[in-house]
Design a protein around this motif. Sequence first.
Motif, PDB file in Angstrom:
ATOM      1  N   ALA A   1     -48.681  21.487  -1.144  1.00 43.83           N
ATOM      2  CA  ALA A   1     -47.335  21.724  -0.625  1.00 43.83           C
ATOM      3  C   ALA A   1     -46.613  20.408  -0.356  1.00 43.83           C
ATOM      4  O   ALA A   1     -45.433  20.245  -0.689  1.00 43.83           O
ATOM      5  N   ALA A   2     -47.330  19.456   0.242  1.00 46.84           N
ATOM      6  CA  ALA A   2     -46.715  18.167   0.570  1.00 46.84           C
ATOM      7  C   ALA A   2     -46.300  17.417  -0.682  1.00 46.84           C
ATOM      8  O   ALA A   2     -45.176  16.898  -0.764  1.00 46.84           O
ATOM      9  N   GLN A   3     -47.170  17.359  -1.668  1.00 46.70           N
ATOM     10  CA  GLN A   3     -46.857  16.602  -2.875  1.00 46.70           C
ATOM     11  C   GLN A   3     -45.652  17.198  -3.596  1.00 46.70           C
ATOM     12  O   GLN A   3     -44.804  16.463  -4.114  1.00 46.70           O
ATOM     13  N   ARG A   4     -45.560  18.521  -3.608  1.00 49.06           N
ATOM     14  CA  ARG A   4     -44.403  19.156  -4.256  1.00 49.06           C
ATOM     15  C   ARG A   4     -43.123  18.840  -3.499  1.00 49.06           C
ATOM     16  O   ARG A   4     -42.092  18.520  -4.104  1.00 49.06           O
ATOM     17  N   LEU A   5     -43.156  18.920  -2.186  1.00 48.99           N
ATOM     18  CA  LEU A   5     -41.966  18.616  -1.396  1.00 48.99           C
ATOM     19  C   LEU A   5     -41.566  17.150  -1.558  1.00 48.99           C
ATOM     20  O   LEU A   5     -40.382  16.832  -1.689  1.00 48.99           O
TER      21      LEU A   5
ATOM     22  N   ALA B   1     -42.132  15.276  -4.129  1.00 40.21           N
ATOM     23  CA  ALA B   1     -41.601  15.101  -5.485  1.00 40.21           C
ATOM     24  C   ALA B   1     -40.165  15.604  -5.583  1.00 40.21           C
ATOM     25  O   ALA B   1     -39.321  14.983  -6.232  1.00 40.21           O
ATOM     26  N   LEU B   2     -39.882  16.717  -4.942  1.00 37.02           N
ATOM     27  CA  LEU B   2     -38.570  17.334  -5.061  1.00 37.02           C
ATOM     28  C   LEU B   2     -37.512  16.675  -4.179  1.00 37.02           C
ATOM     29  O   LEU B   2     -36.351  16.576  -4.574  1.00 37.02           O
ATOM     30  N   ARG B   3     -37.921  16.212  -2.981  1.00 42.20           N
ATOM     31  CA  ARG B   3     -36.925  15.759  -2.005  1.00 42.20           C
ATOM     32  C   ARG B   3     -37.110  14.319  -1.548  1.00 42.20           C
ATOM     33  O   ARG B   3     -36.317  13.824  -0.749  1.00 42.20           O
ATOM     34  N   GLY B   4     -38.123  13.642  -2.057  1.00 42.26           N
ATOM     35  CA  GLY B   4     -38.367  12.276  -1.614  1.00 42.26           C
ATOM     36  C   GLY B   4     -39.219  12.264  -0.361  1.00 42.26           C
ATOM     37  O   GLY B   4     -39.178  13.202   0.442  1.00 42.26           O
ATOM     38  N   VAL B   5     -39.961  11.195  -0.198  1.00 42.21           N
ATOM     39  CA  VAL B   5     -40.910  11.104   0.911  1.00 42.21           C
ATOM     40  C   VAL B   5     -40.204  11.175   2.261  1.00 42.21           C
ATOM     41  O   VAL B   5     -40.658  11.860   3.187  1.00 42.21           O
TER      42      VAL B   5
ATOM     43  N   MET C   1     -43.418  11.696  -6.828  1.00 39.51           N
ATOM     44  CA  MET C   1     -43.807  11.253  -5.490  1.00 39.51           C
ATOM     45  C   MET C   1     -44.002   9.741  -5.465  1.00 39.51           C
ATOM     46  O   MET C   1     -43.532   9.050  -4.548  1.00 39.51           O
ATOM     47  N   ILE C   2     -44.678   9.212  -6.479  1.00 33.37           N
ATOM     48  CA  ILE C   2     -44.904   7.765  -6.555  1.00 33.37           C
ATOM     49  C   ILE C   2     -43.589   7.027  -6.733  1.00 33.37           C
ATOM     50  O   ILE C   2     -43.362   5.970  -6.124  1.00 33.37           O
ATOM     51  N   ALA C   3     -42.686   7.572  -7.548  1.00 35.06           N
ATOM     52  CA  ALA C   3     -41.377   6.944  -7.756  1.00 35.06           C
ATOM     53  C   ALA C   3     -40.614   6.844  -6.436  1.00 35.06           C
ATOM     54  O   ALA C   3     -39.946   5.836  -6.165  1.00 35.06           O
TER      55      ALA C   3
END
Length: 241
Positions: free
Chosen positions: A23-27, A29-33, A120-122
Amino acid sequence: MKKASVKTPRIDGKETQERIKQAAQRLFALRGVDGVTVQEIVSAAGQRNNAALHYHFGSKRDLLKELVLDGAKLIDARRQAMLDEMEQSGAISVRALIEALAYPLLELGKQTGEYTYIRMIASLQLTDRELLREAVGDKWNLGYRRCLNQLASLLSHLPDPVLQQRLSLLGIYGSAIWAAWETAADAKTTNRFWEPAHSLSNVIDTLQAVVEVGPSSTTLELLTSTSHTERKKNRAAAASQ
């Protein structure tokens, strides 16, 4: 007659951890850390309160480090295997090295079933590079550094300041274009840019051109002028001591 109660299957700690991580990784990726809260992560993971994340990971930052490391280990293993094969066969080239930088990233989604890691890395590269360094350290980016060292050797005819900038640009451009590729892969819909069979190869062609193209006369002139100015400053500083 009394009805038998239906028990909800118990979710163990490992499954809870995986749900939170996914869930965290998807969020991220979609919205920035920085655009995601702990509460949003635990809610997306089907948990009742923030204590679940703190219990399993400590903090949002610690969770991020674990997510970075999970992917970095898989990417580095694949990248080093590609480099080993190149070195053993003597087939080292600029093109092959760029493919070794790209393909392990692009293959990660198939390995994990999630197309979210690159974005996520970006996001972290823009907002918290220190976290990336802490998570990966010197161990889990060895393949990346081997690729850059080999590229530097093959492109040693370029002036060093130009070469170092080119290698940085390769990372910057690659991060942006592969994040776009991942967005399309995650959507699982037809994408006019990525669907043609030649697209991925053509993008790698452009990344190869970034590092291989000769510097223009303007760049060389500016480089020579800057170097001359710096030498004059150094001589003046030495004379004043």
